[in-house]
Design a protein around this motif. Structure first.
Motif, short mmCIF file in Angstrom:
data_model
loop_
_atom_site.label_atom_id
_atom_site.label_comp_id
_atom_site.label_asym_id
_atom_site.label_seq_id
_atom_site.Cartn_x
_atom_site.Cartn_y
_atom_site.Cartn_z
N GLU A 25 0.82 -1.21 0.00
CA GLU A 25 0.00 0.00 0.00
C GLU A 25 0.85 1.26 0.00
OE1 GLU A 25 -3.42 2.22 2.77
OE2 GLU A 25 -2.54 0.31 3.40
N ALA A 28 2.12 1.50 -3.61
CA ALA A 28 1.11 1.64 -4.66
C ALA A 28 0.34 2.94 -4.60
CB ALA A 28 0.14 0.46 -4.60
N TYR A 31 2.57 5.91 -5.59
CA TYR A 31 2.92 5.77 -7.00
C TYR A 31 1.76 6.23 -7.88
CZ TYR A 31 4.52 3.71 -11.39
OH TYR A 31 4.92 3.53 -12.70
N GLU A 32 0.56 5.76 -7.57
CA GLU A 32 -0.61 6.14 -8.37
C GLU A 32 -0.85 7.65 -8.32
OE1 GLU A 32 -4.97 4.30 -9.17
OE2 GLU A 32 -4.42 4.54 -7.06
N TYR A 62 -4.28 -3.77 -5.03
CA TYR A 62 -2.98 -3.25 -5.45
C TYR A 62 -2.24 -4.22 -6.37
CZ TYR A 62 -3.93 -0.25 -1.43
OH TYR A 62 -4.52 0.62 -0.53
N ASP A 64 -2.23 -4.71 -9.53
CA ASP A 64 -1.68 -4.15 -10.77
C ASP A 64 -0.34 -3.44 -10.56
OD1 ASP A 64 -3.87 -5.13 -12.09
OD2 ASP A 64 -4.91 -3.20 -12.24
N PHE A 65 0.00 -3.14 -9.32
CA PHE A 65 1.25 -2.43 -9.05
C PHE A 65 2.42 -3.37 -8.83
CE2 PHE A 65 -2.18 0.43 -7.94
CZ PHE A 65 -1.77 1.64 -8.47
N LYS A 66 2.13 -4.64 -8.60
CA LYS A 66 3.20 -5.60 -8.29
C LYS A 66 4.21 -5.77 -9.41
CE LYS A 66 1.88 -9.33 -6.05
NZ LYS A 66 1.05 -10.49 -5.64
N LEU A 68 5.46 -3.63 -11.24
CA LEU A 68 6.39 -2.50 -11.22
C LEU A 68 7.59 -2.77 -10.32
CD1 LEU A 68 3.70 0.31 -10.83
CD2 LEU A 68 5.03 -0.17 -12.89
#
Length: 221
Positions: A25, A28, A31-32, A62, A64-66, A68
């Motif tokens: 968290e 992510a 970052y977003e 979260y 979709d952030f993994k 990265l």
């Protein structure tokens, strides 16, 4: 000109015999927020490569952030003077590596001397401990800031597993440490330094970083 943010994450996947890593968290959410506001992001870690994620922070929202975090750049290869802000997400991992990383300490010291934005959340402020001012004092000395508190370590049953108390270490170096209500959003801004106490502080911290960068960008091409 598009501004750039350097996110420095941990490579530590264990704290003692307990699995750790970056708290998803805390990576992510900022970052977003940064991307949504048009900033360019580079992710780096001391060793580079895949960044471990604390399994306790896994959350489908979260997911979709993994990806990265699969291929971070190696920190000592980064041209850090090219960035406008530095951000250190937490998880207990930074207590293991970022707290003692000489390259990160050099980067924090440069950002401080150049009056650039430095931000850290939860255990991320562990990455500030080794940095010095140009006069040789601890960077955190006299700075108003927050970080994961002793009470929160006890509540999360990690107080007997961490290698040191982050709250106590910051205080011993002369920081003006401030704790809010455990597990609730709490941030502290002191000039260009922005700190958040816990995962719940991630969104507010990110917005404050965006505000500082937006103000510093007024009048630029």
């Amino acid at each position: 000109m598009t501004q750039k943010i350097l996110i420095v994450t941990t490579n530590a996947d264990k704290i003692g015999d307990t699995d750790t890593g970056v708290w998803l968290e805390e990576f992510a959410v900022p970052y977003e927020e940064f991307v949504d506001n048009g900033f360019m992001i580079t992710i780096a870690s001391p060793k580079g490569g895949s960044v471990p994620i604390d399994p306790k922070s896994e959350d489908k929202k979260y997911e979709d952030f993994k990806p990265l975090l699969l291929d971070a750049e190696k920190l000592d290869t980064i041209d850090y003077k090219d960035f406008d802000a530095l951000f250190l997400p937490g998880g207990h991992g930074p207590m293991v590596d970022l707290a003692h990383d000489e390259t990160l300490a050099k980067i924090v010291s440069y950002f401080a001397s150049a009056n650039k934005v430095i931000a850290a959340v939860c255990h991320g402020p562990a990455g500030l401990l080794s940095a010095k001012t140009i006069e040789g004092r601890p960077f955190v000395s006299g700075k108003k800031l927050t970080a994961y508190s002793n009470m929160e370590e006890k509540l999360s049953k990690m107080d007997d597993k961490v290698p040191f108390s982050l709250e106590d270490s910051l205080n011993m170096l002369g920081a003006d440490y401030e704790a809010g209500i455990p597990m609730l959003s709490h941030t502290v801004t002191d000039g260009k330094l922005v700190t958040g106490q816990n995962p719940a502080s991630s969104k507010k911290l990110a917005k404050e970083v965006v505000d500082l960068l937006s103000c510093s960008n007024i009048g630029k091409e």
